[in-house]
Design an enzyme around this catalytic site. Structure first.
Site, mmCIF file in Angstrom:
data_model
loop_
_atom_site.group_PDB
_atom_site.id
_atom_site.type_symbol
_atom_site.label_atom_id
_atom_site.label_comp_id
_atom_site.label_asym_id
_atom_site.label_seq_id
_atom_site.Cartn_x
_atom_site.Cartn_y
_atom_site.Cartn_z
ATOM 1 N N LYS A 40 0.839 -1.207 0.000
ATOM 2 C CA LYS A 40 0.000 0.000 0.000
ATOM 3 C C LYS A 40 0.875 1.259 0.000
ATOM 4 C CE LYS A 40 -4.205 -1.924 1.371
ATOM 5 N NZ LYS A 40 -4.120 -2.872 0.260
ATOM 6 N N LYS A 54 15.285 -6.182 4.448
ATOM 7 C CA LYS A 54 15.616 -5.149 5.448
ATOM 8 C C LYS A 54 17.002 -5.345 6.072
ATOM 9 C CE LYS A 54 10.859 -4.077 6.725
ATOM 10 N NZ LYS A 54 9.863 -3.969 7.806
ATOM 11 N N ALA A 58 16.818 -19.119 20.114
ATOM 12 C CA ALA A 58 18.118 -18.534 19.766
ATOM 13 C C ALA A 58 17.962 -17.123 19.180
ATOM 14 C CB ALA A 58 18.842 -19.440 18.776
#
Ligand code: NDP
Length: 275
Positions: free
Chosen positions: A18, A68, A157
């Site tokens: 969007k 990212k 972890a």
């Protein structure tokens, strides 16, 4: 169009995004002359794409799944927040250097505090999930001075790695979902797992919710997400989905790029009505 600055969101997949719609609204509202596209780019081609984009005069990128962490590595200068998150969702060039910021956390905190009136200071917060979104959120939540942060994740972890990364900033109590019942109620529970996407829930306990508890699902949908439904059924004081976070993180990026923070309420309403 002449002098139009180029922006885009990059992810894989990207068709559902969007962001182009949101940034078009921001640009119209603030009178900024920008173009904002969406590109589906594989991990293999990501670095080349980013370099080409900025070498050809691109002004800024939003980065989404699964890039990212790679974007964080690629930037030559990251903000302290992005460094704590280990992930970047906003790239821009400053003094010839590729800079990275993570606006997911500020977007979440603004939606919680400004749009939903939740005061985070001194509160006990439970984060479910230890992926990129949880890490980005925690990097800003710590600035809101919560009394206690607890992180539960299927893969212990990953939660332990976050605890370690944040050790100089704030203690984070981490665990997997075993013995989840043993925790008492929280002031705020944030679902940062990707399970809502499949209409599923992580292991949850009714013990976590009392009449004061606020529940927040980072996922959003046209009707209540499965986590929002669980929160309401469990008697939470407030149950909110992540549409506000989506719009607020976009506004933070826009402000970095354009130096002007757009108004978000009308954009949230428009996106909600379009779902
Ligand atoms: P990641 O893939 O990085 O992390 C997914 C998380 O979900 C991990 O903690 C993973 O646990 C957990 N998970 C997945 N499957 C299961 C399962 N079967 N049981 C228990 N836990 C599970 O995703 P992101 O962190 O990037 O995104 C998480 C969510 O946040 C998504 O729904 C995304 O749409 C939303 N989001 C919303 C934003 C907004 O603006 N509203 C912005 C960014 C994200 P494990 O480590 O064990 O694999």
């Amino acid at each position: 169009m002449k002098n139009q600055s180029q922006y885009a969101v990059v992810g894989d997949p990207i068709a559902h995004s969007k962001s182009p719609l949101i940034h078009a609204q921001f640009a119209q509202q603030t009178g900024q002359n920008i173009a904002y596209d969406a590109f589906a780019i594989t991990s293999e081609n990501f670095n080349q794409f980013v370099n080409d984009f900025f070498n050809h005069g691109g002004a800024g990128l939003n980065i989404t799944l699964p890039h990212k962490e790679v974007a964080f590595e690629l930037a030559s200068q990251n903000t302290s927040r992005a460094t704590l998150a280990g992930a970047v969702n906003t790239l821009y060039v400053q003094a010839g250097r590729l800079c990275g910021e993570n606006t997911d956390g500020p977007g979440l905190v603004r939606d919680l505090s400004v749009n939903n009136g939740i005061d985070l200071a001194g509160k006990s917060i439970l984060m479910l999930g230890a992926g990129g979104a949880a890490r980005g959120a925690l990097a800003e939540l710590v600035n809101a001075s919560p009394a206690k942060l607890t992180l539960l994740n299927r893969t212990l972890a990953k939660a332990e790695a976050i605890k370690l990364a944040f050790r100089d900033v704030q203690e984070i109590h981490v665990s997997d979902y075993d013995n989840a019942d043993q925790h008492e109620s929280f002031d705020l529970i944030i679902n940062a797992t990707s399970l809502s996407l499949q209409g599923e829930l992580p292991p949850l306990s009714a013990n976590w919710v009392d009449g004061q508890t606020c529940c927040y699902d980072m996922m959003y949908d046209d009707s209540d997400t499965v986590f929002v439904r669980w929160a309401k059924q469990s008697g939470a004081a407030l149950a909110v989905d992540g549409l506000g976070m989506l719009v607020e993180q976009a506004a933070e990026s826009f402000a970095i790029w354009r130096g002007i923070r757009p108004e978000t309420e009308s954009v949230m309403r428009m996106i909600r009505e379009g779902l």
